[in-house]
Motif scaffolding. Structure first.
Motif, PDB file in Angstrom:
ATOM      1  N   GLY A  33       0.828  -1.205   0.000  1.00 18.54           N
ATOM      2  CA  GLY A  33       0.000   0.000   0.000  1.00 18.54           C
ATOM      3  C   GLY A  33       0.860   1.251   0.000  1.00 18.54           C
ATOM      4  O   GLY A  33       2.085   1.185   0.155  1.00 18.54           O
ATOM      5  N   GLY A  43      -2.834   4.035   3.436  1.00 16.08           N
ATOM      6  CA  GLY A  43      -1.979   2.861   3.519  1.00 16.08           C
ATOM      7  C   GLY A  43      -1.737   2.416   4.948  1.00 16.08           C
ATOM      8  O   GLY A  43      -1.773   1.212   5.258  1.00 16.08           O
ATOM      9  N   GLU A  47      -2.860  -1.037   6.809  1.00 20.03           N
ATOM     10  CA  GLU A  47      -1.849  -1.824   7.527  1.00 20.03           C
ATOM     11  C   GLU A  47      -2.294  -2.097   8.961  1.00 20.03           C
ATOM     12  O   GLU A  47      -2.145  -3.217   9.477  1.00 20.03           O
ATOM     13  N   SER A  76       5.197  -5.577   5.656  1.00 23.14           N
ATOM     14  CA  SER A  76       4.638  -4.409   4.966  1.00 23.14           C
ATOM     15  C   SER A  76       5.645  -3.827   3.992  1.00 23.14           C
ATOM     16  O   SER A  76       6.831  -3.723   4.310  1.00 23.14           O
ATOM     17  N   ASP A  78       5.999  -0.524   1.021  1.00 21.12           N
ATOM     18  CA  ASP A  78       5.452   0.714   0.468  1.00 21.12           C
ATOM     19  C   ASP A  78       5.456   0.641  -1.058  1.00 21.12           C
ATOM     20  O   ASP A  78       6.526   0.660  -1.680  1.00 21.12           O
ATOM     21  N   GLY A 103      -3.893  -5.953  -0.250  1.00 25.96           N
ATOM     22  CA  GLY A 103      -3.522  -4.826  -1.079  1.00 25.96           C
ATOM     23  C   GLY A 103      -3.364  -5.317  -2.499  1.00 25.96           C
ATOM     24  O   GLY A 103      -3.591  -6.500  -2.779  1.00 25.96           O
ATOM     25  N   TYR A 105      -3.811  -0.937  -2.552  1.00 22.99           N
ATOM     26  CA  TYR A 105      -4.906  -0.008  -2.297  1.00 22.99           C
ATOM     27  C   TYR A 105      -5.399   0.637  -3.584  1.00 22.99           C
ATOM     28  O   TYR A 105      -6.594   0.790  -3.797  1.00 22.99           O
TER      29      TYR A 105
END
Length: 376
Positions: A33, A43, A47, A76, A78, A103, A105
């Motif tokens: 995300g 995002g 999360e 996670s 980015d 995800g 998003y």
């Protein structure tokens, strides 16, 4: 004389516990995300929804497959809301042995990334609303909210039937999401008897909308539908006021966020209406308790999609237990053949990975916060 080795009590306990620890099976859940940039608020909210679910699953210590207790871990990454970065993230997850991903998003990220996830045999669960995401025939791709078809139609029908709007301008940001939802809004708006005065274009990085707003003002529109995100919609609302364009600003789920009120200030109120996939969280049986747990853990209220991300993580865990397997293809098949009662509704998917039924809620704003008006 042979001297006996004395093993400290603490070390002896670790040795005795070693076989039990070794029985734990780690299950990595990936989160892709926008964790930086203008949409980082979304995002991080997504999360947090996954993190809360994982923490609760691990606390229960009940899930097991093949005699091994499952321990879920969150990984996670980015994706910056950028298609190229999203594909890199997808490959990183594949290389790391991640089997389940929540995800991306953004629709524009989800469309190209879905191919990587499919080729790697990874289950992908997205809130990307562009219909193209589930049109590729990938059996392990799930859309955990309503599509643009449903959300765009809900806004158009509400505008026509409840607001009695007649002449509407449309703006989209040229992203896969913005174009998709604007197209669906236009289609349903025309079917409902409204006139589309003009369709203007911007980008998801723009901050100055004076030219296109002035063009729409000259066409005497009584509302503007914006296909895009809150970081652009909020300054658009302020500039509409500055230009004396005192008409409603309509949009999809990406506008239904406290971030819209935060960025737009007093220019965002009852003049802004948006449609969000899902039922009214606070009116669901498990909604208030979820909101309380979320706020206690993260010191803030959940935003748009924390609850669906939480629910889908729980659904994946349920499917793993039901199938007694960590094989993503087996788990995906189980998810297609079962349902899950989540915080914001029941999750059951058709063959394409779309929800069989999905509620859409219309919101406006009061004191900078989204307030529900009606659900369909």
């Amino acid at each position: 004389m042979t001297r006996k080795k004395i093993i400290p009590l603490a070390l002896a306990s670790l040795i005795l516990c070693a076989p039990a620890i070794a029985q734990d099976q780690v299950v990595r859940i990936g989160l892709s995300g926008p964790l930086s940039g203008a949409n980082a608020f979304a995002g991080k909210d997504n999360e947090n929804g996954v993190r809360l679910a994982i923490e609760e699953l691990n606390a229960k210590k009940g899930a097991a497959v093949g005699g091994k207790r499952l321990r879920f871990e969150l990984m996670s990454e980015d994706d910056q809301g950028d298609p190229k970065a999203g594909v890199i993230v997808a490959q990183k997850f594949a290389d790391a042995g991640v089997r389940f991903v929540l995800g991306p998003y953004n629709s524009g990220v989800a469309i190209p990334a879905s191919r990587v996830y499919n080729d790697a045999g990874i289950v992908m669960s997205t809130v990307g609303t562009n219909p193209k995401i589930t049109e590729s025939g990938y059996g392990a791709v799930f859309r955990i909210v309503a599509s643009d078809t449903q959300v765009g139609s809900a806004v158009a029908n509400y505008a026509a039937r409840q607001l009695k709007l007649k002449n509407v301008g449309v703006i989209d940001d040229r992203t896969a999401f913005g174009q998709g939802i604007a197209t669906e809004f236009k289609r349903q708006a025309k079917a409902a008897g409204m006139t589309i005065a003009a369709h203007e274009f911007t980008t998801d990085k723009a901050t100055d909308f004076a030219a296109i707003l002035t063009a729409l003002k000259s066409k005497k529109v009584d509302a503007i539908f914006f296909g895009g995100y809150a970081p652009q919609a909020a300054p658009m609302a302020r500039q509409m006021r500055q230009l004396g364009l005192n008409v409603r600003l309509l949009g999809g789920d990406t506008l239904c966020s406290p971030e819209m009120g935060k960025l737009g200030g007093d220019a965002v109120g009852s003049n802004v209406l948006c449609a969000q996939a899902g039922a009214m969280l606070e009116k669901q049986a498990a909604g208030p308790a979820f909101q309380a747990r979320y706020k206690a853990r993260f010191k803030q209220n959940p935003d748009v999609y924390a609850a669906p991300f939480y629910d889908q993580t729980m659904f994946i865990a349920q499917a793993i237990r039901s199938a007694s397997s960590l094989d993503p293809s087996v788990v995906a098949t189980a998810m297609h053949n079962m349902s899950h009662k989540g915080v914001v509704g029941n999750y059951a998917y058709d063959a394409k990975g779309n929800l069989k039924t999905s509620t859409v809620t219309i919101y406006t704003f009061k004191d900078g916060v989204p307030v529900p008006l009606a659900s369909y």
